[in-house]
Scaffold this motif. Structure first.
Motif, PDB file in Angstrom:
ATOM      1  N   ALA A 265     -44.381 -23.414  -1.594  1.00 51.98           N
ATOM      2  CA  ALA A 265     -45.316 -22.675  -2.167  1.00 51.98           C
ATOM      3  C   ALA A 265     -44.784 -21.482  -2.949  1.00 51.98           C
ATOM      4  O   ALA A 265     -45.330 -21.172  -4.332  1.00 51.98           O
ATOM      5  CB  ALA A 265     -46.116 -22.076  -1.009  1.00 51.98           C
ATOM      6  N   CYS A 266     -43.809 -20.467  -2.620  1.00 47.35           N
ATOM      7  CA  CYS A 266     -43.434 -19.459  -3.417  1.00 47.35           C
ATOM      8  C   CYS A 266     -42.198 -19.965  -4.579  1.00 47.35           C
ATOM      9  O   CYS A 266     -41.936 -19.512  -5.502  1.00 47.35           O
ATOM     10  CB  CYS A 266     -42.375 -18.605  -2.495  1.00 47.35           C
TER      11      CYS A 266
ATOM     12  N   CYS B  78     -45.444 -16.262   2.767  1.00 47.92           N
ATOM     13  CA  CYS B  78     -46.717 -16.856   2.714  1.00 47.92           C
ATOM     14  C   CYS B  78     -46.677 -17.697   3.724  1.00 47.92           C
ATOM     15  O   CYS B  78     -48.047 -18.327   3.633  1.00 47.92           O
ATOM     16  CB  CYS B  78     -46.799 -17.674   1.263  1.00 47.92           C
TER      17      CYS B  78
ATOM     18  N   LYS C  69     -35.864 -18.638   0.809  1.00 42.26           N
ATOM     19  CA  LYS C  69     -36.348 -17.357   1.810  1.00 42.26           C
ATOM     20  C   LYS C  69     -35.266 -17.651   3.121  1.00 42.26           C
ATOM     21  O   LYS C  69     -35.115 -18.442   3.505  1.00 42.26           O
ATOM     22  CB  LYS C  69     -37.706 -17.466   2.110  1.00 42.26           C
TER      23      LYS C  69
ATOM     24  N   CYS D 183     -38.805 -22.414   0.266  1.00 40.08           N
ATOM     25  CA  CYS D 183     -40.333 -22.274   0.252  1.00 40.08           C
ATOM     26  C   CYS D 183     -41.021 -23.137  -0.948  1.00 40.08           C
ATOM     27  O   CYS D 183     -41.020 -22.568  -2.035  1.00 40.08           O
ATOM     28  CB  CYS D 183     -40.881 -20.742   0.259  1.00 40.08           C
TER      29      CYS D 183
ATOM     30  N   CYS E 181     -42.226 -19.803   5.828  1.00 43.01           N
ATOM     31  CA  CYS E 181     -41.835 -18.786   4.806  1.00 43.01           C
ATOM     32  C   CYS E 181     -42.219 -17.440   5.593  1.00 43.01           C
ATOM     33  O   CYS E 181     -43.693 -17.346   5.768  1.00 43.01           O
ATOM     34  CB  CYS E 181     -42.696 -18.923   3.503  1.00 43.01           C
TER      35      CYS E 181
HETATM   36 ZN   LIG Z   1     -43.268 -18.841   0.652  1.00 44.06          ZN
END
Ligand SMILES: [Zn+2]
Lengths: 227, 114
Positions: free
Chosen positions: B74-75, B92, B79, B72, B89
């Motif tokens: 963004a994180c 998120c 995941k 992911c 994800c």
């Molecule tokens: Zn994420």
């Protein structure tokens, strides 16, 4: 009394043999400057018609050829040969997909140095071809408007393994009430960021955009090879 | 269905390994990714057929399912996908096509006859 099972660790990739051949093919294609595109779809998605149109449109501009995998008949190869491009058939017999060794074998006496683009049409099947790397640079997955918008959700593995999607037979879209937005959303769900082209091989609609995309991809890969 | 030819490869590879080490095989352990393109039930069924008439006849195939793991952006973390029909994800919701695991088709161990 229970025994702990005696385990002998091995770690062997079951598809290693295919992957080794595919890697060698990829190296060979790169060194000869041949850009390779494979096509997968279910039977009847219009793969051969789309490929015939693509070959016909490309032939005045670059050196193209096609390998076509088919269970038994040579009909597809005969149809594709109408484009004027060199076409060779790979008869798979009972096998439902192409493997790298078949591609290697059928290219044995080809002079790849005389080819800019090589298309490999896989057997019509949305399941098995996903597992086999053929050494291609770009994998296209085709779906026709007549198959419905949920095809990507039913076969996420093959859509995920592809680099771009081509929606075929869009001249029939209105007649079958094909929902373009839903189809696109489903494709993006299983393969975020995938390029999607809508074409009609019959009317020629959308072919320009697809060929431009192909030219860009090809140009980018040649730059990589020469740098 | 390509599971039969895959099962035959598994049997060949396991047999080769067993012969080389001079052992007898009770079971073959396999990691099978959800994105491998191989259907587990079809593979289990094919394995039995592929073993027939070989030194592995009567052995079992023990399959460990490997879920799809993505990265992911963004994180900034790996995941596990909640569904293979939704490459985003689970925490998120960011979309991602970067697959880390899930394509495995790997023999991990041979379980030996005691
Ligand atoms: Zn994420």
């Amino acid at each position: 009394m229970s025994h702990e099972p005696r385990l002998l660790e091995v770690r062997k990739n079951v598809l290693k043999q295919n992957d080794v051949i595919a890697r060698a093919l990829r190296d060979r294609f790169r060194s000869q400057g041949t850009y390779v595109i494979s096509l997968v779809s279910s039977p009847g998605a219009g793969k051969t018609t789309f490929l015939e149109k693509t070959l016909t449109l490309l032939r005045p501009h670059c050196r193209v050829a096609a390998l076509v995998g088919d269970l038994a008949t040579e009909n597809d190869a005969i149809r594709l040969a109408r484009s004027g491009a060199p076409v060779r058939q790979i008869t798979t017999g009972t096998l439902c997909h192409l493997e790298a060794a078949m591609v290697e074998h059928s290219l044995n006496d080809w002079n790849l140095g005389q080819l800019d683009l090589l298309f490999i049409e896989n057997v019509g099947n949305l399941v098995c071809p996903a597992s086999y790397d053929l050494g291609e640079d770009l994998r296209l997955v085709l779906l026709s408007v007549t198959e419905g918008e949920d095809k990507p959700l039913k076969y996420p593995t093959i859509f995920n393994s592809a680099d771009a999607a081509v929606i075929t037979k869009i001249d029939l879209a209105a007649a079958v009430e094909f929902d373009d937005l839903t189809a696109n959303a489903n494709i993006q769900a299983v393969r975020p960021g995938m390029s999607v082209f809508k074409v009609s091989a019959k009317t020629g609609e959308g072919m320009d955009a697809f060929l431009q995309f192909l030219a860009q991809k090809h140009a980018r890969s040649s730059q990589k090879t020469t740098v | 269905m390509h599971e039969l030819s895959i099962a035959m490869s598994i049997v060949d590879m396991a047999q080769e390994e067993a012969e080389r080490r001079n052992v007898r095989v009770e079971a073959v352990h396999l990691e099978l990714g959800a994105l491998s393109g191989v259907v587990k039930e079809a593979l289990l069924f094919s394995f039995e057929i592929a073993c027939d008439g070989t030194p592995l006849e009567g052995s079992r195939l023990v399959v460990k399912d490997v879920p799809i793991e993505v990265y992911c952006p963004a994180c900034n973390l790996p995941k596990i996908l909640a569904s293979m029909q939704w490459f985003c994800c689970p925490d998120c919701g960011a979309q991602t096509a970067e697959v880390i695991h899930g394509k495995e088709l790997v023999i991990t161990a041979l379980e030996l006859k005691q």
